[in-house]
Motif scaffolding. Structure first.
Motif, PDB file in Angstrom:
ATOM      1  N   LEU A  22      39.468  41.976  47.121  1.00  0.00           N
ATOM      2  CA  LEU A  22      39.636  42.850  45.966  1.00  0.00           C
ATOM      3  C   LEU A  22      38.285  43.397  45.537  1.00  0.00           C
ATOM      4  N   ASP A  23      38.227  44.707  45.354  1.00  0.00           N
ATOM      5  CA  ASP A  23      36.988  45.397  45.038  1.00  0.00           C
ATOM      6  C   ASP A  23      37.150  46.108  43.697  1.00  0.00           C
ATOM      7  N   LEU A  24      36.233  45.867  42.782  1.00  0.00           N
ATOM      8  CA  LEU A  24      36.339  46.435  41.437  1.00  0.00           C
ATOM      9  C   LEU A  24      36.345  47.960  41.466  1.00  0.00           C
ATOM     10  N   THR A  25      35.536  48.567  42.323  1.00  0.00           N
ATOM     11  CA  THR A  25      35.509  50.024  42.405  1.00  0.00           C
ATOM     12  C   THR A  25      36.867  50.576  42.804  1.00  0.00           C
ATOM     13  N   GLU A  26      37.496  49.981  43.801  1.00  0.00           N
ATOM     14  CA  GLU A  26      38.823  50.440  44.237  1.00  0.00           C
ATOM     15  C   GLU A  26      39.858  50.246  43.131  1.00  0.00           C
ATOM     16  N   ILE A  27      39.779  49.137  42.437  1.00  0.00           N
ATOM     17  CA  ILE A  27      40.721  48.870  41.348  1.00  0.00           C
ATOM     18  C   ILE A  27      40.547  49.890  40.223  1.00  0.00           C
ATOM     19  N   LEU A  28      39.315  50.162  39.845  1.00  0.00           N
ATOM     20  CA  LEU A  28      39.075  51.121  38.767  1.00  0.00           C
ATOM     21  C   LEU A  28      39.493  52.534  39.181  1.00  0.00           C
ATOM     22  N   CYS A  29      39.268  52.896  40.439  1.00  0.00           N
ATOM     23  CA  CYS A  29      39.725  54.206  40.925  1.00  0.00           C
ATOM     24  C   CYS A  29      41.251  54.290  40.872  1.00  0.00           C
ATOM     25  N   ALA A  30      41.923  53.215  41.242  1.00  0.00           N
ATOM     26  CA  ALA A  30      43.387  53.200  41.190  1.00  0.00           C
ATOM     27  C   ALA A  30      43.876  53.340  39.758  1.00  0.00           C
ATOM     28  N   LEU A  31      43.193  52.697  38.823  1.00  0.00           N
ATOM     29  CA  LEU A  31      43.603  52.732  37.418  1.00  0.00           C
ATOM     30  C   LEU A  31      43.213  54.030  36.712  1.00  0.00           C
ATOM     31  N   ALA A  32      42.396  54.860  37.354  1.00  0.00           N
ATOM     32  CA  ALA A  32      41.955  56.106  36.732  1.00  0.00           C
ATOM     33  C   ALA A  32      43.094  57.102  36.559  1.00  0.00           C
ATOM     34  N   ASP A  33      44.149  56.971  37.346  1.00  0.00           N
ATOM     35  CA  ASP A  33      45.298  57.865  37.208  1.00  0.00           C
ATOM     36  C   ASP A  33      46.217  57.340  36.107  1.00  0.00           C
ATOM     37  N   PRO A  34      46.624  58.180  35.157  1.00  0.00           N
ATOM     38  CA  PRO A  34      47.468  57.720  34.045  1.00  0.00           C
ATOM     39  C   PRO A  34      48.800  57.110  34.482  1.00  0.00           C
ATOM     40  N   ASN A  35      49.401  57.612  35.547  1.00  0.00           N
ATOM     41  CA  ASN A  35      50.670  57.040  36.009  1.00  0.00           C
ATOM     42  C   ASN A  35      50.477  55.638  36.561  1.00  0.00           C
ATOM     43  N   ARG A  36      49.392  55.439  37.296  1.00  0.00           N
ATOM     44  CA  ARG A  36      49.141  54.104  37.851  1.00  0.00           C
ATOM     45  C   ARG A  36      48.732  53.128  36.750  1.00  0.00           C
ATOM     46  N   LEU A  37      47.943  53.588  35.789  1.00  0.00           N
ATOM     47  CA  LEU A  37      47.593  52.733  34.653  1.00  0.00           C
ATOM     48  C   LEU A  37      48.860  52.345  33.893  1.00  0.00           C
ATOM     49  N   ARG A  38      49.769  53.283  33.741  1.00  0.00           N
ATOM     50  CA  ARG A  38      51.048  53.012  33.060  1.00  0.00           C
ATOM     51  C   ARG A  38      51.827  51.897  33.770  1.00  0.00           C
ATOM     52  N   VAL A  39      51.844  51.926  35.098  1.00  0.00           N
ATOM     53  CA  VAL A  39      52.547  50.898  35.874  1.00  0.00           C
ATOM     54  C   VAL A  39      51.920  49.529  35.625  1.00  0.00           C
ATOM     55  N   VAL A  40      50.604  49.448  35.747  1.00  0.00           N
ATOM     56  CA  VAL A  40      49.925  48.157  35.575  1.00  0.00           C
ATOM     57  C   VAL A  40      50.065  47.661  34.141  1.00  0.00           C
ATOM     58  N   ALA A  41      49.918  48.550  33.164  1.00  0.00           N
ATOM     59  CA  ALA A  41      50.062  48.143  31.763  1.00  0.00           C
ATOM     60  C   ALA A  41      51.469  47.619  31.495  1.00  0.00           C
ATOM     61  N   ALA A  42      52.477  48.251  32.075  1.00  0.00           N
ATOM     62  CA  ALA A  42      53.851  47.772  31.895  1.00  0.00           C
ATOM     63  C   ALA A  42      54.032  46.387  32.511  1.00  0.00           C
ATOM     64  N   LEU A  43      53.434  46.156  33.673  1.00  0.00           N
ATOM     65  CA  LEU A  43      53.544  44.843  34.320  1.00  0.00           C
ATOM     66  C   LEU A  43      52.761  43.773  33.567  1.00  0.00           C
ATOM     67  N   VAL A  44      51.621  44.140  32.981  1.00  0.00           N
ATOM     68  CA  VAL A  44      50.832  43.184  32.192  1.00  0.00           C
ATOM     69  C   VAL A  44      51.670  42.669  31.025  1.00  0.00           C
ATOM     70  N   GLY A  45      52.506  43.533  30.459  1.00  0.00           N
ATOM     71  CA  GLY A  45      53.340  43.151  29.323  1.00  0.00           C
ATOM     72  C   GLY A  45      54.571  42.340  29.685  1.00  0.00           C
ATOM     73  N   GLN A  46      54.816  42.128  30.959  1.00  0.00           N
ATOM     74  CA  GLN A  46      55.978  41.366  31.405  1.00  0.00           C
ATOM     75  C   GLN A  46      55.601  39.903  31.653  1.00  0.00           C
ATOM     76  N   PRO A  47      56.589  39.017  31.654  1.00  0.00           N
ATOM     77  CA  PRO A  47      56.287  37.613  31.953  1.00  0.00           C
ATOM     78  C   PRO A  47      55.699  37.463  33.354  1.00  0.00           C
ATOM     79  N   PRO A  48      54.790  36.511  33.548  1.00  0.00           N
ATOM     80  CA  PRO A  48      54.229  36.287  34.885  1.00  0.00           C
ATOM     81  C   PRO A  48      55.337  36.086  35.916  1.00  0.00           C
ATOM     82  N   GLY A  49      55.140  36.676  37.087  1.00  0.00           N
ATOM     83  CA  GLY A  49      56.118  36.556  38.167  1.00  0.00           C
ATOM     84  C   GLY A  49      57.231  37.581  38.126  1.00  0.00           C
ATOM     85  N   SER A  50      57.248  38.450  37.125  1.00  0.00           N
ATOM     86  CA  SER A  50      58.289  39.476  37.033  1.00  0.00           C
ATOM     87  C   SER A  50      58.204  40.429  38.217  1.00  0.00           C
ATOM     88  N   VAL A  51      59.372  40.773  38.754  1.00  0.00           N
ATOM     89  CA  VAL A  51      59.475  41.732  39.849  1.00  0.00           C
ATOM     90  C   VAL A  51      60.339  42.876  39.348  1.00  0.00           C
TER      91      VAL A  51
END
Length: 129
Positions: A22-51
């Protein structure tokens, strides 16, 4: 004698980077797009292990765009993509991300505006009440 045809072949396993890759630069580039940030933020708000299935996120893009966004998130190491027949679902790689970059998920949670969780009714907080 049985011959294996392409449609009978097992699906190719998708590559997910190992924790140490895992590379921080790649992660930050992925999160730079609002749609991808939206996906990760939604998953962060879910219980661990949620699919969650792709459709749960309600991204305002077509099928090809949706596939692209989830591929970028997978290749950056933020999500795991699981295929179930013709359905695809994702989960957050919470433990791997926290191990490599402590506090990143908390920063994502704190830095994203409260909004309706996909697939759930609006809350009073999300409506500004």
């Amino acid at each position: 004698m049985t011959t294996e045809t392409p449609q009978d072949a097992p699906p190719q396993a998708l590559r997910h980077p190992r924790r140490e890759e895992l590379d921080l630069t790649e992660i930050l580039c992925a999160l730079a797009d609002p749609n991808r940030l939206r996906v990760v933020a939604a998953l962060v708000g879910q219980p661990p292990g949620s699919v969650r299935p792709y459709s749960w996120f309600g991204l305002p893009v077509g099928k090809a765009g949706r596939t692209h966004h989830f591929r970028v998130l997978r290749e950056a190491g933020l999500i795991t993509v699981e295929q179930y027949g013709n359905r695809t679902a994702v989960s957050l790689r919470r433990d791997d991300i926290e191990s490599r970059f402590p506090g990143l998920l908390s920063a994502i949670r704190a830095g994203t505006a409260p909004r309706d969780t996909p697939g759930e009714p609006a809350t009073a907080q999300a409506e500004g009440l």
